[in-house]
Enzyme design. Structure first.
Site, PDB file in Angstrom:
ATOM      1  N   GLY A 187      -2.300  -2.125  -2.773  1.00  0.00           N
ATOM      2  CA  GLY A 187      -3.300  -2.964  -1.927  1.00  0.00           C
ATOM      3  C   GLY A 187      -4.046  -2.749  -1.392  1.00  0.00           C
ATOM      4  O   GLY A 187      -5.297  -4.643  -1.237  1.00  0.00           O
ATOM      5  N   GLU A 194      -6.231  -2.958  -4.362  1.00  0.00           N
ATOM      6  CA  GLU A 194      -6.395  -4.173  -4.655  1.00  0.00           C
ATOM      7  C   GLU A 194      -7.161  -5.212  -4.413  1.00  0.00           C
ATOM      8  O   GLU A 194      -7.801  -6.459  -4.747  1.00  0.00           O
ATOM      9  CB  GLU A 194      -5.651  -4.615  -4.891  1.00  0.00           C
ATOM     10  CG  GLU A 194      -4.577  -3.092  -5.999  1.00  0.00           C
ATOM     11  CD  GLU A 194      -3.006  -3.918  -6.140  1.00  0.00           C
ATOM     12  OE1 GLU A 194      -2.492  -3.188  -4.649  1.00  0.00           O
ATOM     13  OE2 GLU A 194      -2.225  -3.701  -7.301  1.00  0.00           O
ATOM     14  N   ALA A 224       0.278  -1.442   0.771  1.00  0.00           N
ATOM     15  CA  ALA A 224       1.080  -2.993   1.602  1.00  0.00           C
ATOM     16  C   ALA A 224       1.904  -2.302   2.337  1.00  0.00           C
ATOM     17  O   ALA A 224       1.546  -0.436   2.269  1.00  0.00           O
ATOM     18  CB  ALA A 224       2.223  -3.563   0.178  1.00  0.00           C
ATOM     19  N   GLU A 244       1.370   3.515  -6.068  1.00  0.00           N
ATOM     20  CA  GLU A 244       2.661   3.423  -5.600  1.00  0.00           C
ATOM     21  C   GLU A 244       3.529   4.102  -7.065  1.00  0.00           C
ATOM     22  O   GLU A 244       4.013   3.911  -6.299  1.00  0.00           O
ATOM     23  CB  GLU A 244       2.600   1.756  -6.593  1.00  0.00           C
ATOM     24  CG  GLU A 244       1.185   0.914  -6.398  1.00  0.00           C
ATOM     25  CD  GLU A 244       0.192   0.839  -6.069  1.00  0.00           C
ATOM     26  OE1 GLU A 244      -0.607   1.587  -6.285  1.00  0.00           O
ATOM     27  OE2 GLU A 244      -0.536  -0.107  -5.027  1.00  0.00           O
TER      28      GLU A 244
HETATM   29  N1  CAA Z   1       2.328   1.190   4.633  1.00  0.00           N
HETATM   30  C1  CAA Z   1       2.847   1.627   5.755  1.00  0.00           C
HETATM   31  N2  CAA Z   1       2.655   2.393   7.005  1.00  0.00           N
HETATM   32  C2  CAA Z   1       1.449   3.343   6.757  1.00  0.00           C
HETATM   33  C3  CAA Z   1       1.269   2.501   4.909  1.00  0.00           C
HETATM   34  C4  CAA Z   1       1.812   2.398   4.388  1.00  0.00           C
HETATM   35  N3  CAA Z   1       1.088   1.606   3.166  1.00  0.00           N
HETATM   36  N4  CAA Z   1      -0.355   3.806   4.991  1.00  0.00           N
HETATM   37  C5  CAA Z   1       0.080   4.396   6.306  1.00  0.00           C
HETATM   38  N5  CAA Z   1       0.795   3.878   6.777  1.00  0.00           N
HETATM   39  C6  CAA Z   1       1.189   5.068   8.318  1.00  0.00           C
HETATM   40  C7  CAA Z   1       1.504   6.300   8.289  1.00  0.00           C
HETATM   41  O1  CAA Z   1       3.087   5.758   8.071  1.00  0.00           O
HETATM   42  C8  CAA Z   1       1.382   6.683   9.669  1.00  0.00           C
HETATM   43  O2  CAA Z   1       3.224   5.887  10.618  1.00  0.00           O
HETATM   44  P1  CAA Z   1       3.240   7.238  11.570  1.00  0.00           P
HETATM   45  O3  CAA Z   1       1.875   7.910  12.566  1.00  0.00           O
HETATM   46  O4  CAA Z   1       4.329   5.983  12.625  1.00  0.00           O
HETATM   47  O5  CAA Z   1       3.676   8.194  10.650  1.00  0.00           O
HETATM   48  C9  CAA Z   1       0.302   6.400  10.018  1.00  0.00           C
HETATM   49  O6  CAA Z   1      -0.472   4.704   8.726  1.00  0.00           O
HETATM   50  C10 CAA Z   1      -0.714   7.362   9.573  1.00  0.00           C
HETATM   51  O7  CAA Z   1      -0.498   8.025   7.994  1.00  0.00           O
HETATM   52  P2  CAA Z   1      -0.704   8.817   7.752  1.00  0.00           P
HETATM   53  O8  CAA Z   1      -0.308   9.720   8.623  1.00  0.00           O
HETATM   54  O9  CAA Z   1      -0.349   9.236   7.127  1.00  0.00           O
HETATM   55  O10 CAA Z   1      -2.447   9.701   7.743  1.00  0.00           O
HETATM   56  P3  CAA Z   1      -2.676  10.596   6.659  1.00  0.00           P
HETATM   57  O11 CAA Z   1      -4.849  10.557   7.015  1.00  0.00           O
HETATM   58  O12 CAA Z   1      -1.907  12.094   7.084  1.00  0.00           O
HETATM   59  O13 CAA Z   1      -2.787   9.871   4.916  1.00  0.00           O
HETATM   60  C11 CAA Z   1      -2.877   8.360   3.767  1.00  0.00           C
HETATM   61  C12 CAA Z   1      -3.078   9.053   5.247  1.00  0.00           C
HETATM   62  C13 CAA Z   1      -2.841   9.406   2.413  1.00  0.00           C
HETATM   63  C14 CAA Z   1      -3.664   6.862   3.555  1.00  0.00           C
HETATM   64  C15 CAA Z   1      -1.411   8.446   3.648  1.00  0.00           C
HETATM   65  O14 CAA Z   1      -1.170   7.671   4.492  1.00  0.00           O
HETATM   66  C16 CAA Z   1      -1.086   7.702   2.567  1.00  0.00           C
HETATM   67  O15 CAA Z   1      -0.685   7.880   1.424  1.00  0.00           O
HETATM   68  N6  CAA Z   1      -0.471   6.277   2.905  1.00  0.00           N
HETATM   69  C17 CAA Z   1       0.549   5.514   1.985  1.00  0.00           C
HETATM   70  C18 CAA Z   1      -0.443   5.119   1.159  1.00  0.00           C
HETATM   71  C19 CAA Z   1       0.338   3.824  -0.521  1.00  0.00           C
HETATM   72  O16 CAA Z   1       1.193   4.466  -0.979  1.00  0.00           O
HETATM   73  N7  CAA Z   1      -0.608   3.018  -0.733  1.00  0.00           N
HETATM   74  C20 CAA Z   1       0.007   1.948  -1.843  1.00  0.00           C
HETATM   75  C21 CAA Z   1       1.476   1.505  -1.039  1.00  0.00           C
HETATM   76  S1  CAA Z   1       2.512   0.095  -1.966  1.00  0.00           S
HETATM   77  C22 CAA Z   1       1.124  -0.799  -2.669  1.00  0.00           C
HETATM   78  O17 CAA Z   1      -0.181  -0.943  -2.275  1.00  0.00           O
HETATM   79  C23 CAA Z   1       2.178  -2.049  -3.555  1.00  0.00           C
HETATM   80  C24 CAA Z   1       1.295  -2.971  -3.743  1.00  0.00           C
HETATM   81  O18 CAA Z   1       0.170  -3.019  -4.775  1.00  0.00           O
HETATM   82  C25 CAA Z   1       0.548  -4.332  -3.521  1.00  0.00           C
END
Ligand code: CAA
Length: 257
Positions: free
Chosen positions: A108, A111, A65, A131
């Site tokens: 998500g 999921e 998400a 999460e």
């Molecule tokens: N939401 C918003 N933006 C996201 C994102 C997310 N889930 N995942 C990545 N991005 C964005 C980053 O903020 C970044 O944007 P900027 O360049 O503007 O800063 C861009 O995508 C690239 O990401 P990274 O620089 O972090 O890339 P990386 O290769 O270093 O890492 C990653 C990749 C491990 C996937 C890391 O981005 C990450 O941990 N992302 C979040 C994953 C996460 O926590 N997902 C769960 C979300 S909550 C959810 O999903 C609830 C549900 O059950 C519905």
């Protein structure tokens, strides 16, 4: 119809939807999710389409998400939001939906993949429910579908401690159908979809419904439902055609009737 966050095309009887927010690793914001569901529903209603593929980019199927969109939300905002309920719409799709997962399938994104009927994974695919890292838990089925798929022990580790699964582990635990070289992932998913789309449409539809029913009901009720669906297919033109074609040693021609 034109979309902002997805790319949609058809390949003969297969509908292809590509998530297209590359700068955000296909993070699922409200726009993307509702566009995705609209495209899925449009393909589902189109009798020229027999199966649907959802793909992301090579780096990310979807990184979850959109945290930036959710960060400031209150509980009331979330309660009133369509975001999580939108995920439910995928359950109503009658045609087979195949996820082509390359790279990250997190939160998500994982999921969403688990909501699909089958998953073709690239060798670089990674599945996780991170999460817990941001102070919440999965909200779109992760604790339920994942636990049914991989069992309690591993689901606990994934949900409570961000254990991520490699593609090979996902195959081992039965989350994905197969693992293929990254450059072949989309083509393999499209081929599987094309093969299924060439089959008797009503039998495919009822077969999907019957398998999904196994997750919802007791064995006795599930067997009764399966029997009703099996019997119902004897009212179709395709059952007569399929069995005649077998006996006459010729390929069947499906009418979807
Ligand atoms: N939401 C918003 N933006 C996201 C994102 C997310 N889930 N995942 C990545 N991005 C964005 C980053 O903020 C970044 O944007 P900027 O360049 O503007 O800063 C861009 O995508 C690239 O990401 P990274 O620089 O972090 O890339 P990386 O290769 O270093 O890492 C990653 C990749 C491990 C996937 C890391 O981005 C990450 O941990 N992302 C979040 C994953 C996460 O926590 N997902 C769960 C979300 S909550 C959810 O999903 C609830 C549900 O059950 C519905």
């Amino acid at each position: 119809m034109s979309y902002e966050t997805i790319l949609v095309e058809t390949r003969e009887r297969v509908g292809l939807i590509r998530l297209n927010r590359p700068k955000a690793l296909n993070a699922l914001n409200q726009t993307l999710l509702s566009e995705l569901m609209s495209a899925l529903e449009a393909f589902d209603a189109d009798e020229n389409i027999g199966a649907i593929v959802i793909a992301g980019s090579e780096k990310a199927f979807a990184a979850g998400a959109d945290i930036k969109e959710m960060a400031k939300a209150s509980a009331v905002d979330m309660l009133n939001s369509d975001f999580i309920p939108t995920f439910d719409r995928i359950r109503a799709i009658k045609k087979p939906v195949i996820a082509a997962v390359s790279g990250w399938a997190l939160g998500g994104g994982s999921e969403l993949a688990l909501s699909c009927d089958m998953i073709i994974a690239a060798e670089n695919a990674k599945f996780g429910q991170p999460e817990i890292n941001i102070g919440v838990i999965p909200g779109a089925g992760g604790t339920q579908r994942l636990t049914k798929a991989v069992g309690k022990a591993l689901a606990m580790e994934m949900v409570l401690n961000n254990r991520t699964l490699s593609a090979a582990e996902a195959l081992h635990y039965g989350i994905v159908n197969r693992v293929v070289p990254s450059e072949r992932c989309l083509e393999e998913a499209l081929q599987l979809a094309a093969d299924i789309a060439a089959r008797a449409p009503l039998a495919v539809q009822l077969g999907k419904e019957a398998v999904n029913q196994a997750f919802e009901t007791s064995l006795t009720e599930g067997l009764a439902d399966e029997r009703r669906a099996f019997t119902l297919l004897f009212a179709t033109q395709d059952q007569k055609e399929g069995m005649s074609a077998f006996i006459e040693k010729r390929p069947p021609e499906w009418a979807g009737r």
